[in-house]
Design an enzyme around this catalytic site. Structure first.
Site, PDB file in Angstrom:
ATOM      1  N   LEU A   1     -17.890  42.162  18.943  1.00 41.72           N
ATOM      2  CA  LEU A   1     -17.829  41.959  20.693  1.00 41.72           C
ATOM      3  C   LEU A   1     -19.095  41.195  20.900  1.00 41.72           C
ATOM      4  CD1 LEU A   1     -17.072  45.791  21.372  1.00 41.72           C
ATOM      5  CD2 LEU A   1     -15.517  43.839  21.556  1.00 41.72           C
ATOM      6  N   ASP A   2     -19.025  40.335  21.978  1.00 40.15           N
ATOM      7  CA  ASP A   2     -20.072  39.812  22.401  1.00 40.15           C
ATOM      8  C   ASP A   2     -21.307  40.875  22.829  1.00 40.15           C
ATOM      9  OD1 ASP A   2     -18.723  37.371  22.039  1.00 40.15           O
ATOM     10  OD2 ASP A   2     -18.307  37.438  24.509  1.00 40.15           O
ATOM     11  N   LYS A   3     -22.501  40.265  22.440  1.00 43.72           N
ATOM     12  CA  LYS A   3     -23.647  40.983  23.021  1.00 43.72           C
ATOM     13  C   LYS A   3     -23.560  41.758  24.024  1.00 43.72           C
ATOM     14  CE  LYS A   3     -28.822  40.728  23.332  1.00 43.72           C
ATOM     15  NZ  LYS A   3     -29.864  39.751  23.638  1.00 43.72           N
TER      16      LYS A   3
ATOM     17  N   THR B   1     -20.941  43.050  25.788  1.00 50.76           N
ATOM     18  CA  THR B   1     -19.725  43.426  25.797  1.00 50.76           C
ATOM     19  C   THR B   1     -20.043  44.998  25.309  1.00 50.76           C
ATOM     20  OG1 THR B   1     -18.339  41.750  25.989  1.00 50.76           O
ATOM     21  CG2 THR B   1     -17.332  43.804  25.170  1.00 50.76           C
TER      22      THR B   1
ATOM     23  N   ARG C   1     -13.398  35.338  28.268  1.00 48.46           N
ATOM     24  CA  ARG C   1     -14.178  34.955  29.001  1.00 48.46           C
ATOM     25  C   ARG C   1     -14.037  33.484  29.486  1.00 48.46           C
ATOM     26  NH1 ARG C   1     -19.849  35.732  26.158  1.00 48.46           N
ATOM     27  NH2 ARG C   1     -20.902  34.774  27.746  1.00 48.46           N
TER      28      ARG C   1
END
Length: 283
Positions: free
Chosen positions: A155-157, A159, A255
């Protein structure tokens, strides 16, 4: 063994979108009849036999165009071998750190971790420690022998959400195969700018942004397939709460498409979201 530039894996779901380094070779007569893992170890001296066996079990090795999942399979004289090696798969470089780790589930093979917003999943350029991977190595020392310490997707930072972590090599191989076959469903909650009337699907090819290496972009010619489904959960005056389901697994897959369609994720400054942080994505 010949080596090619990183190649695209259009037929597989690639959770953290790392490109592969392609190795190819033809089995010489002197190695004919040997085990696939042993033959690869002789032809690809850059990697250990144990790492090659892991890649075989993950479906990263083909013999004459057919994926072979067992290292003990014999290979014939003149057989064409193709290996898709992960370029940055170097678990020995990551050290354990005593960091907080919240678990939603754990048994001897699998852990489900609650990742908070603000925590990076694994070390990379600009951040060498303080990541989820460092924490996993402290709480589950056995993951030192598992690729990426058992992390099979990310997961993105910024998120928050749940992450599957393999605590053993057999579990890792099964999870990687399940991800590649799209047998694991991933859903996210996202608040986007603007209003949506109904749900739908987005199918736009994604790839690295040609000018900004920190970003991904819609690339009509060189992008990789990225399919995203969404449905409306709640509408606000200037925003919409969506439930998003990924069919593929590209970097920044949620995104980028919504930003491209002028509905960026709220709070996502990289892709045009201008509301306060903390209103973005979770799963």
């Amino acid at each position: 063994m010949s080596t090619k530039k990183p190649g695209k894996r259009d037929d597989q779901d690639d959770p953290d979108d790392r490109e592969d380094l392609i190795h190819e070779a033809v089995v010489p007569a002197s190695l004919a009849g040997g085990r696939l893992d042993a033959v690869l170890a002789k032809l690809v001296s850059d990697y250990s036999r144990s790492r090659l066996l892991q890649w075989i079990e993950q479906g990263r090795v083909q013999v004459n165009g057919v994926v072979i999942l067992k290292g003990r399979e014999p290979v014939a004289d003149g057989a064409h071998l193709l290996l898709r090696a992960q370029q940055d798969d170097e678990p020995g470089r990551v050290l354990p750190q005593k960091l907080p780790l919240e678990l939603a589930w754990q048994d001897e093979h699998l852990a489900i971790v609650r990742k908070p917003a603000g925590l990076t999943v694994h070390p990379g350029a600009g951040q060498k420690d303080g990541t989820l991977q460092n924490a996993l190595l402290h709480h589950f020392p056995q993951t030192a022998g598992v690729p990426r310490s058992g992390i099979v997707h990310r997961l993105d930072k910024d998120t928050s959400g749940l992450l599957l972590v393999a605590l053993s090599l057999p579990a890792h191989a099964k999870l990687v195969r399940a991800m590649a076959r799209r047998e694991i469903r991933r859903e996210y909650d996202a608040v986007v700018q603007g209003t949506y009337i109904a749900g739908g699907s987005i199918n736009l090819p994604l790839g690295r942004h040609p000018q900004n290496r920190l970003k991904q972009a819609v690339l009509d010619r060189d992008g990789r397939e990225a399919v995203t489904h969404y449905r409306v959960q709640e509408r606000f005056a200037h925003h919409t709460h969506l439930r998003v389901k990924l069919e593929t697994g590209r970097t920044h897959q949620i995104r980028v498409p919504f930003s491209h369609l002028r509905h960026p994720i709220a709070g996502d400054s990289l892709y045009g979201g201008d509301t306060p942080r903390g209103a973005g994505i979770s799963n």
